[in-house]
Design an enzyme around this catalytic site. Sequence first.
Site, PDB file in Angstrom:
ATOM      1  N   ALA A   1       1.622 -23.753 -23.308  1.00 48.13           N
ATOM      2  CA  ALA A   1       2.863 -24.425 -23.695  1.00 48.13           C
ATOM      3  C   ALA A   1       3.108 -25.719 -22.928  1.00 48.13           C
ATOM      4  O   ALA A   1       3.910 -26.543 -23.334  1.00 48.13           O
ATOM      5  CB  ALA A   1       4.033 -23.468 -23.490  1.00 48.13           C
TER       6      ALA A   1
ATOM      7  N   ASN B   1       3.766 -17.389 -18.211  1.00 48.45           N
ATOM      8  CA  ASN B   1       2.348 -17.749 -18.300  1.00 48.45           C
ATOM      9  C   ASN B   1       2.130 -19.178 -17.848  1.00 48.45           C
ATOM     10  O   ASN B   1       1.114 -19.498 -17.236  1.00 48.45           O
ATOM     11  CB  ASN B   1       1.859 -17.555 -19.733  1.00 48.45           C
TER      12      ASN B   1
ATOM     13  N   HIS C   1       9.735 -27.544 -20.169  1.00 46.72           N
ATOM     14  CA  HIS C   1       8.790 -27.299 -19.072  1.00 46.72           C
ATOM     15  C   HIS C   1       8.714 -28.561 -18.219  1.00 46.72           C
ATOM     16  O   HIS C   1       8.410 -29.635 -18.755  1.00 46.72           O
ATOM     17  CB  HIS C   1       7.403 -26.981 -19.634  1.00 46.72           C
TER      18      HIS C   1
END
Length: 275
Positions: free
Chosen positions: A132, A198, A228
Site C-alpha cells: 500500500a 503490513n 501512509h
Amino acid sequence: MRRLGIIGAGGMTETLLDAVTRGLPAPLEAVTILATRRSAGKAEALLARHGDALAAARLVRTERAAFLADAPQFVAECAGQGAVREHGVAVLETGAELAVISIGALADEALRLGLEQAAARAGARLVLPPGAVGGIDALVAARLSRLEEVTYTGRKPPLAWKGTPAEALLDLATLAEPAIFFDGTAREAAIRYPQNANVAATVALAGAGFEATRVRLVADPTINRNLHEVAVRSAAADFTIRLEGRPSPTNPKTSLTAGLSMAREVLNRVLPLVV
Ligand SMILES: NC(=O)C1=CN([C@@H]2O[C@H](COP(=O)(O)OP(=O)(O)OC[C@H]3O[C@@H](n4cnc5c(N)ncnc54)[C@H](O)[C@@H]3O)[C@@H](O)[C@H]2O)C=CC1
Ligand SMILES: O=C([O-])CC(=O)C(=O)O
C-alpha cells in the site's frame, strides 16, 4: 513467467486480476488460485469474469498439493498472515518465486528465517512488494548509506480499524477528532494489528528493522482515504512521502495500491521492460 499462482480470493485478488488482465500483452498459460472451501465459489467467479483474456487454463484448488501440482512459477500471496505461515515454505520448496503481501507475518523472526532458508535451499526467491505504501525504493537506497531515523504513520478512517484492538481503546463510531491509539515499534504494530500493519513491517524490513522503526497508528474521522506517511533521515537523503490511498471497494482495511503493487510484480515478470 507463464503460470501464475495466487493464494486467496478476496478484495486484493480482485484488484490484482483486473490490473493484470488489463496489462498483459498476451494471455498467460495458466492461473491457479488456492482458496479456502468457503471462498472457492468467489475464486471461480473471479476467474470466469476475466476469462480467456487472463489465461488459457483457469483453475481453483482448495488443497495445497493440487495447487502446487499446477506448477505455478510465481505465487502471489494475497490472503493474510496465516496463509504465509501455512503455505510459504512449501511454495518456496518447489522453487517457485513467492511474493508475500501479508508482510507483517515476517515480524515473526522464526518464520522469516524459515522462509529465507527454504528459498536459499530451493534456489527460489521471496519477494516483498511495496504494497500500500510508496518510497520503498528510496528507503532501501538510504539504508545502503546510513539511516538515522525512520517513522511510519498510518492514518485511516475510524471504521477501517473495526475488528482490531483499537476498538477497545476508542469509541470508533463516535470519534470526533484524530486519535493516535498506537505509538511503538514496528514489531509490536505488526503483531497487534496484523490486518493493518503490513506497511509498518514493509517499512521496517526495507529500512531500520523492526525495533528501530517507530510506528504511529491513527483513527481519523476527518478523512475517507488510507493515509501512509514515511519520514526518513539518512546520510544519503532526507525525505517524507505521504500517500493517500483509496480503500478497496470490498475491504476498507486494504488500499487499492496494495493489490496494484502485486500486479506490478506479476507484469514485471511478463513484460520486457521492468519498472
Ligand atoms: N502489504 C500491504 O501493504 C498490505 C497487505 N495486506 C494483506 O493482504 C491480505 C489480503 O487482503 P484482502 O484481499 O483485502 O483481504 P480479504 O479479507 O478481502 O481476502 C482474503 C482472502 O484470503 C483467503 N484466505 C485467508 N486465509 C487463507 C489461507 N490460509 N489459504 C487460502 N486462502 C486464504 C480468504 O478466504 C479471502 O478470500 C490482508 O489480510 C493483509 O494481510 C492488506 C493491505 C495492505
Ligand atoms: O492497505 C493499507 O492501507 C495498509 C494496510 O492495511 C496494512 O498496512 O496492512
